[in-house]
Design an enzyme around this catalytic site. Structure first.
Site, short mmCIF file in Angstrom:
data_model
loop_
_atom_site.label_atom_id
_atom_site.label_comp_id
_atom_site.label_asym_id
_atom_site.label_seq_id
_atom_site.Cartn_x
_atom_site.Cartn_y
_atom_site.Cartn_z
N SER A 124 0.86 -1.34 0.40
CA SER A 124 0.30 0.28 0.25
C SER A 124 0.78 1.35 0.26
O SER A 124 1.51 1.50 0.60
CB SER A 124 -1.19 0.25 1.20
OG SER A 124 -1.62 1.26 1.43
N TYR A 148 -1.45 -0.22 11.07
CA TYR A 148 -1.56 -1.39 10.04
C TYR A 148 -0.84 -1.65 8.59
O TYR A 148 -0.03 -1.92 7.68
CB TYR A 148 -3.29 -0.97 8.84
CG TYR A 148 -3.23 -0.80 7.26
CD1 TYR A 148 -2.94 -1.69 7.14
CD2 TYR A 148 -3.41 -0.23 6.79
CE1 TYR A 148 -3.85 -2.14 5.76
CE2 TYR A 148 -3.55 -0.33 5.66
CZ TYR A 148 -3.58 -1.78 4.63
OH TYR A 148 -3.62 -1.56 3.99
N LYS A 152 2.43 -3.83 6.61
CA LYS A 152 2.54 -3.99 4.75
C LYS A 152 4.11 -3.71 4.91
O LYS A 152 4.86 -4.23 4.47
CB LYS A 152 2.39 -3.14 4.36
CG LYS A 152 0.29 -3.20 3.98
CD LYS A 152 0.22 -3.87 3.63
CE LYS A 152 -1.33 -4.31 3.45
NZ LYS A 152 -1.61 -5.60 2.57
P1 NAD Z 1 -11.43 -6.28 1.58
O1 NAD Z 1 -11.54 -6.47 2.68
O2 NAD Z 1 -12.03 -6.18 0.81
O3 NAD Z 1 -10.56 -8.15 1.44
C1 NAD Z 1 -9.37 -8.72 2.51
C2 NAD Z 1 -9.77 -10.25 2.06
O4 NAD Z 1 -9.09 -10.72 3.19
C3 NAD Z 1 -11.64 -10.01 2.83
O5 NAD Z 1 -12.77 -10.67 1.59
C4 NAD Z 1 -10.91 -10.82 3.48
O6 NAD Z 1 -12.39 -11.99 4.65
C5 NAD Z 1 -10.36 -12.12 3.64
N1 NAD Z 1 -9.10 -12.18 4.96
C6 NAD Z 1 -8.82 -11.01 6.51
N2 NAD Z 1 -7.72 -11.77 6.84
C7 NAD Z 1 -8.49 -12.96 5.78
C8 NAD Z 1 -7.41 -14.48 6.49
N3 NAD Z 1 -6.55 -14.46 8.23
N4 NAD Z 1 -7.12 -15.55 5.67
C9 NAD Z 1 -8.77 -15.20 4.95
N5 NAD Z 1 -8.85 -14.56 4.54
C10 NAD Z 1 -8.65 -12.89 5.43
O7 NAD Z 1 -10.09 -5.37 0.88
P2 NAD Z 1 -9.11 -5.08 0.09
O8 NAD Z 1 -9.53 -3.67 -0.54
O9 NAD Z 1 -9.56 -6.15 -1.17
O10 NAD Z 1 -8.03 -5.08 -0.26
C11 NAD Z 1 -7.02 -6.37 -0.34
C12 NAD Z 1 -5.69 -6.21 0.13
O11 NAD Z 1 -5.62 -4.86 -0.50
C13 NAD Z 1 -5.57 -6.14 1.89
O12 NAD Z 1 -4.49 -6.72 1.66
C14 NAD Z 1 -5.25 -4.53 1.98
O13 NAD Z 1 -4.57 -4.01 3.04
C15 NAD Z 1 -4.95 -3.71 0.16
N6 NAD Z 1 -4.60 -2.72 0.01
C16 NAD Z 1 -5.96 -2.16 0.40
C17 NAD Z 1 -6.04 -0.91 -0.28
C18 NAD Z 1 -7.82 -0.15 -0.33
O14 NAD Z 1 -7.66 0.28 -0.12
N7 NAD Z 1 -8.44 -1.08 -0.64
C19 NAD Z 1 -4.92 -0.08 -0.05
C20 NAD Z 1 -3.98 -0.42 -0.56
C21 NAD Z 1 -3.85 -1.70 -0.16
C1 UD1 Z 2 -6.54 5.74 3.85
C2 UD1 Z 2 -5.58 4.94 5.12
C3 UD1 Z 2 -4.94 4.81 4.23
C4 UD1 Z 2 -4.81 3.23 2.19
C5 UD1 Z 2 -6.02 4.49 1.94
C6 UD1 Z 2 -6.28 3.20 0.05
C7 UD1 Z 2 -6.61 6.17 6.51
C8 UD1 Z 2 -6.08 7.04 7.93
N1 UD1 Z 2 -5.69 5.94 5.05
O1 UD1 Z 2 -6.10 6.63 2.83
O2 UD1 Z 2 -3.82 3.55 4.97
O3 UD1 Z 2 -3.99 3.42 1.99
O4 UD1 Z 2 -6.68 4.96 2.35
O5 UD1 Z 2 -7.17 2.87 0.56
O6 UD1 Z 2 -7.54 5.69 6.12
N2 UD1 Z 2 -11.90 12.31 3.88
C9 UD1 Z 2 -13.04 12.79 4.11
N3 UD1 Z 2 -14.39 12.28 4.59
C10 UD1 Z 2 -13.56 10.32 4.50
C11 UD1 Z 2 -13.13 9.36 4.39
C12 UD1 Z 2 -12.58 10.74 3.03
O7 UD1 Z 2 -12.78 14.24 4.17
O8 UD1 Z 2 -15.48 10.25 4.88
C13 UD1 Z 2 -11.16 12.45 2.65
C14 UD1 Z 2 -9.84 11.70 3.88
O9 UD1 Z 2 -9.48 13.21 4.39
C15 UD1 Z 2 -8.65 12.21 2.37
C16 UD1 Z 2 -9.95 11.97 1.12
O10 UD1 Z 2 -10.79 12.64 1.46
O11 UD1 Z 2 -8.32 13.80 2.57
C17 UD1 Z 2 -9.11 9.97 1.12
O12 UD1 Z 2 -9.47 9.40 1.98
P1 UD1 Z 2 -9.73 7.94 1.88
O13 UD1 Z 2 -10.19 7.42 1.08
O14 UD1 Z 2 -9.67 7.80 3.61
O15 UD1 Z 2 -8.09 7.59 2.16
P2 UD1 Z 2 -6.06 7.69 2.47
O16 UD1 Z 2 -6.31 9.32 3.29
O17 UD1 Z 2 -5.76 8.13 1.44
#
Ligand code: NAD
Ligand code: UD1
Length: 336
Positions: A124, A148, A152
């Site tokens: 991430s 968190y 990573k």
């Molecule tokens: P998500 O929660 O929708 O998907 C993660 C899945 O993993 C879920 O379905 C959950 O049930 C499953 N899971 C968690 N722990 C588990 C375990 N111990 N065994 C089996 N299954 C398990 O999240 P996502 O948004 O799809 O994210 C996927 C990955 O990408 C995550 O590792 C997250 O940290 C990373 N990531 C997400 C974002 C984002 O904004 N969505 C940004 C950067 C990185």
């Molecule tokens: C979040 C996570 C970060 C993750 C990233 C990608 C937090 C503190 N950080 O960051 O770890 O890698 O998502 O998924 O959760 N905002 C509002 N109102 C809201 C929600 C968000 O104003 O209700 C603003 C935030 O202040 C920010 C922007 O929208 O400026 C994006 O926010 P968000 O979607 O939570 O993403 P990140 O802050 O980048």
């Protein structure tokens, strides 16, 4: 090719399963369904006309995971399974370290026992913390600011150490910026448990009437309109990045880190207006205090992924808002 997708029922996992099946690869998915629903797997099968070998297991359960490797000849793993809520990770760090780090170690152990040496890992942009320069390049300073983010960062370091000690391993570490959007059919999308933490799901829930208004966390940042700037990336583009990363580690063994972002920064206000255009209604909002830990601006330099993977984000913020709205409109209560 047969690909094991951990966390395959989740938001990014389900979209990646679509891309893998459409590419003609076999998909085995595991998920404990802690933050997802089996319905997403069914819908992926409906969209693609393909079949997923799905197992509801926890990756911490080593015997169950090993059993899957016995049943299927896996060529590579895409590892999404993990807990991802920043605020929650501060409240329950033990669970975050255990689930994300121990879970990854168990997965690597089972892979090693079965001589599976290709892994794509979901990292991430959070590993950059408060970025030292913009746009962010892969060699920018790393500094996670919460449990968190540290899971990573630590997993990235673990994978680097494992590769240094044994270069038969092949790893792609993908640092996602802000994944948003949904599949264009509106059948799969992001379905947060409880009130959303992230911007687009929150706006979508205001638009559909589940939340009264958006709180904008600060309008006094050093940005053109005072609201925070992020690099939003369509989840379908992101899914495609995983296929490109797999192809890369199959043909060019080694370890590599890539930013997956669009390279463009958009403010909260810009996203709000783009969403209003997509849903054709006004989204009520209030200016609220800054969210602790937020940075003013964060966006990627994605040129390494373009050069080495032949990947770049193609979809615009209008596509992201249109597809998010389509998903939310068709599924006002998510998969429930
Ligand atoms: P998500 O929660 O929708 O998907 C993660 C899945 O993993 C879920 O379905 C959950 O049930 C499953 N899971 C968690 N722990 C588990 C375990 N111990 N065994 C089996 N299954 C398990 O999240 P996502 O948004 O799809 O994210 C996927 C990955 O990408 C995550 O590792 C997250 O940290 C990373 N990531 C997400 C974002 C984002 O904004 N969505 C940004 C950067 C990185
Ligand atoms: C979040 C996570 C970060 C993750 C990233 C990608 C937090 C503190 N950080 O960051 O770890 O890698 O998502 O998924 O959760 N905002 C509002 N109102 C809201 C929600 C968000 O104003 O209700 C603003 C935030 O202040 C920010 C922007 O929208 O400026 C994006 O926010 P968000 O979607 O939570 O993403 P990140 O802050 O980048």
């Amino acid at each position: 090719m047969k690909i094991l997708v951990t966390g395959g029922a989740g938001y990014i996992g389900s979209h990646t399963c679509v891309a893998l099946l459409e590419h003609g690869w076999d998909v085995v998915a595991v998920d404990n369904l802690l933050n997802s629903s089996r319905e997403s797997i069914k819908r992926v099968e409906r969209i693609t006309g393909g079949r997923i070998h799905f197992y509801q297991i926890d990756i911490l359960n080593k015997p169950a995971l090993a059993n899957i490797f016995r049943q299927h000849k896996i060529d590579a793993v895409i590892h999404f399974a993990g807990l991802k809520a920043v605020g929650e990770s501060v409240e329950i760090p033990f669970q975050y370290y255990h689930n994300n780090i121990t879970g990854t170690l168990i997965l690597l152990d089972v892979m090693k026992e079965n001589n599976v040496r290709h892994l794509v890992f979901s990292s991430s942009a959070t590993v950059y913390g408060d970025p030292d320069r913009l746009p962010i390049q892969e060699d920018s300073r790393l500094c996670a600011t919460n449990p968190y983010g540290r899971t990573k960062l630590f997993i990235e370091e673990i994978l680097k150490d494992i590769h240094s000690s044994d270069n038969s391993w092949n790893f792609a570490l993908l640092r996602y910026f802000n994944p948003v959007g949904a599949h264009e059919t509106g059948q799969i999308g992001e379905d947060p448990l409880g009130p959303p933490n992230n911007l687009l799901p929150y706006i979508a829930q205001v638009a559909v009437g589940r939340m009264p208004h958006l709180n904008i966390f600060g309008n006094d940042y050093d940005t053109p309109d005072g609201t925070g700037i992020r690099d939003y990336i369509h989840v379908v583009d992101l899914a495609d990045g995983h296929l490109k990363a797999l192809s890369k580690i199959f043909t060019n063994p080694g370890i590599a880190v890539y930013n997956l972002g669009s390279g463009r920064g958009h403010s909260v206000m810009e996203m709000l207006h783009a969403f209003e255009k997509a849903c054709e209604k006004k989204i009520p909002f209030k200016i609220a205090p800054r969210r602790p830990g937020d940075v003013a601006s964060c966006y990627a330099d994605p040129s390494k992924a373009e050069k080495e993977l032949g990947w770049k984000a193609l979809k615009s913020i209008d596509d992201m808002c249109k597809d998010t709205w389509n998903w939310q409109r068709i599924n006002p209560n998510g998969y429930k």
